[in-house]
Design an enzyme around this catalytic site. Structure first.
Site, short mmCIF file in Angstrom:
data_model
loop_
_atom_site.label_atom_id
_atom_site.label_comp_id
_atom_site.label_asym_id
_atom_site.label_seq_id
_atom_site.Cartn_x
_atom_site.Cartn_y
_atom_site.Cartn_z
N ASN A 20 44.38 24.49 43.12
CA ASN A 20 44.44 25.90 43.51
C ASN A 20 43.52 26.75 42.63
O ASN A 20 42.86 27.67 43.12
CB ASN A 20 45.88 26.42 43.45
CG ASN A 20 46.64 26.05 44.71
OD1 ASN A 20 46.40 26.62 45.77
ND2 ASN A 20 47.54 25.08 44.60
N ILE A 97 58.74 27.98 32.99
CA ILE A 97 59.40 29.20 33.44
C ILE A 97 58.72 30.38 32.74
O ILE A 97 58.51 30.34 31.52
CB ILE A 97 60.90 29.17 33.06
CG1 ILE A 97 61.59 27.94 33.67
CG2 ILE A 97 61.59 30.48 33.45
CD1 ILE A 97 61.95 28.02 35.12
N HIS A 114 53.80 28.70 46.03
CA HIS A 114 54.87 27.71 46.12
C HIS A 114 54.74 26.96 47.45
O HIS A 114 54.51 27.59 48.49
CB HIS A 114 56.24 28.40 46.02
CG HIS A 114 57.37 27.44 45.99
ND1 HIS A 114 57.67 26.68 44.87
CD2 HIS A 114 58.24 27.06 46.96
CE1 HIS A 114 58.69 25.89 45.15
NE2 HIS A 114 59.05 26.10 46.40
N ASP A 150 61.02 31.39 41.80
CA ASP A 150 60.43 31.42 43.15
C ASP A 150 61.07 32.52 44.01
O ASP A 150 61.36 32.31 45.18
CB ASP A 150 60.58 30.05 43.85
CG ASP A 150 59.87 28.94 43.08
OD1 ASP A 150 58.81 29.20 42.51
OD2 ASP A 150 60.38 27.81 43.06
N GLU A 179 47.36 26.00 51.14
CA GLU A 179 47.56 26.75 49.89
C GLU A 179 46.24 27.32 49.38
O GLU A 179 46.16 28.47 48.94
CB GLU A 179 48.14 25.83 48.80
CG GLU A 179 49.58 25.45 48.99
CD GLU A 179 50.11 24.65 47.79
OE1 GLU A 179 49.80 24.97 46.64
OE2 GLU A 179 50.85 23.68 48.03
#
Ligand code: GAR
Length: 207
Positions: A20, A97, A114, A150, A179
């Site tokens: 990505n 996180i 996601h 998320d 994506e």
């Protein structure tokens, strides 16, 4: 609108292969997005994304999360991002996180991609969760990051059919292609001042 400057400065946070990140870096190189990637950041020096950044002449920064407490690590990350006056933080396969302090320092300026249609299949192995649940359609979501996993306001989503003979791998491969297109599109909308957020809702200025 979500930006003020002419060319925004982006930092990409990645822990893995970085496809990505590559898609966004390439879209910027092709002149499709008015933005600069200031650096690629990783919590692991083994991340393949680092190699990809070096190949493209993009600066890299690594803070090894294993040698630090969560607080120390987050503090370093915030320092690095604020020092470089980053406008937008992109999570791209970033497997940590994001702490409250970072979210408060960059409100509505952290995005994540996601591999599911949120709020379905949060967390790890979203594609496998989709197959096991038996859904007929899955996809991918780009959203702003808040303190829930998320969970932040959804910017854009794209649907991908789940085929009868799909495995987690085959579905992941098809979602991943989408994506790359979707994340670049979301970054472009942000960079070009087209996003407006009201509570959980993100509106796209069509002009
Ligand atoms: C992508 O499929 C991304 O959606 C997913 O990790 C992969 C990273 O691939 N992220 C998550 O599951 C976050 N919850 P990449 O390193 O090739 O970009």
């Amino acid at each position: 609108m979500t930006r003020k400057k002419e060319t925004i400065k982006i930092a990409v946070l990645a822990s893995g292969r970085g496809s990505n990140f590559i898609a966004i870096a390439d879209a910027i190189s092709r002149g499709e997005i008015n933005a600069d990637i200031a650096f690629l950041f990783s919590n692991s020096k083994e991340a393949k994304a680092i190699e990809a950044a070096e190949k493209r002449g993009i600066k890299t920064k690594v803070v090894d999360s294993r040698s630090l407490s969560k607080e120390e690590y987050d503090k370093k990350l915030i320092e690095v991002l604020t020092e470089e006056e980053i406008d937008l933080v992109l999570l791209a396969g970033y497997m940590k996180i994001v702490g409250k302090a970072l979210i408060e320092t960059f409100p509505l300026r952290i995005m994540n991609i996601h591999p599911s249609l949120l709020p379905s299949f949060k967390g790890l192995h979203a594609q496998r969760q989709a197959i096991e649940y038996g859904v007929k359609v899955s996809g991918c979501t780009v959203h702003f990051v808040d303190e829930g996993m998320d969970r932040g306001p959804i910017i854009i989503q794209s649907a991908i059919p789940v085929l009868d003979d799909d495995t987690a791998e085959s579905l992941s491969n098809r979602i991943l292609i989408e994506e790359h297109r979707l994340y670049a599109k979301a970054v472009k909308l942000f960079a070009h001042g087209k996003l407006r957020v009201e509570g959980r809702k993100v509106f796209i200025d069509s002009k």
